[in-house]
Design an enzyme around this catalytic site. Structure first.
Site, PDB file in Angstrom:
ATOM      1  CD  GLU A   1       0.882  -4.650   8.797  1.00 50.03           C
ATOM      2  OE1 GLU A   1       1.493  -5.719   8.537  1.00 50.03           O
ATOM      3  OE2 GLU A   1       1.342  -3.516   8.536  1.00 50.03           O
TER       4      GLU A   1
ATOM      5  CG  HIS B   1      -0.225   0.098   2.531  1.00 49.89           C
ATOM      6  ND1 HIS B   1       0.282   1.275   3.047  1.00 49.89           N
ATOM      7  CD2 HIS B   1       0.082  -0.858   3.432  1.00 49.89           C
ATOM      8  CE1 HIS B   1       0.857   1.046   4.202  1.00 49.89           C
ATOM      9  NE2 HIS B   1       0.753  -0.249   4.467  1.00 49.89           N
TER      10      HIS B   1
END
Length: 226
Positions: free
Chosen positions: A83, A9
């Site tokens: 994550e 990201h």
């Protein structure tokens, strides 16, 4: 052998603040990150994408939004690309965490690192590698697909593809909005790019049809992509 683009990201507000965001909700891209996300449209303009998978976190969705809008594609949320669950470390300043005894384990022996109240890095690697290999097997050999995830998750996948023990995965660098490229074959993965932030996408294109069936590595050096 499908071609996997691992996209980290773009830069988030937590990245800029030196905070370990983990799975905290509501972590947006900062101004730099929004620019990086917009730039993906041009960076990947020559790359045909058959499928896009993503971590469920907001910063990944924001990173993909300009690219998906331009391609009229929808991303599939894959929880195993999420994550790391940093547990009690979530939301804390990295400058504080370096004083924790566990920090040395994370740096020197990450396969043994389990975050208090969270998950271990070995678990992260197992779930992420299983996800990308399963998805890749379902796709046609000529497919190019993208998985948007997070720094430590991508490093864990790359370590597996490179045949590196997880204990040395900290040697890899995966910057915000970088792309890394892996092509799986019947016998081994080929790692084509790591931490690429440039505009040259030639290495992201699928191989010529006559190359697709081979799992053999080049001996004596390749002839390049041109």
């Amino acid at each position: 052998m499908a071609t996997l683009i691992l996209l980290r990201h773009a830069r988030s507000a937590a990245n800029g603040a030196g905070t370990l965001a983990g799975r905290s909700p509501g972590v947006d891209l900062d101004e730099t990150g929004l620019g990086q996300a917009s730039g993906l449209v041009q960076r990947l303009s020559g790359v045909p994408l058959s499928a896009v998978y993503t971590s469920p976190l907001q910063r990944c969705a924001q990173t993909l939004q300009p690219l998906l809008a331009q391609r009229e594609l929808a991303a599939v949320v894959e929880d195993r690309l999420a994550e790391v669950d940093y547990g009690d470390w979530t939301g804390r300043k990295v400058s504080e965490l370096v004083e924790e005894p566990l920090w040395t384990v994370v740096q020197q022996h990450p396969s043994a690192a389990v975050f208090p109240g969270g998950e271990g890095l070995a678990q992260v690697q197992a779930r992420a590698v299983a996800a990308v290999r399963e998805i890749d097997r379902r796709l046609p050999a000529e497919a190019v697909w993208l998985a948007c995830s997070h720094g430590d998750v991508i490093k864990a996948v790359l370590a597996d593809a490179l045949g590196m023990h997880l204990d040395v995965f900290q040697r890899l660098v995966v910057e915000p909005c970088s792309v890394s490229v892996v092509r799986f074959t019947e016998t081994r993965p080929f790692v084509l790019r790591v931490n690429d932030t440039g505009p040259d996408v030639s290495g992201l294109l699928p191989p010529e049809p006559q190359q697709q069936a081979s799992s053999d590595a080049v001996v004596g050096g390749s002839t390049g992509t041109s």
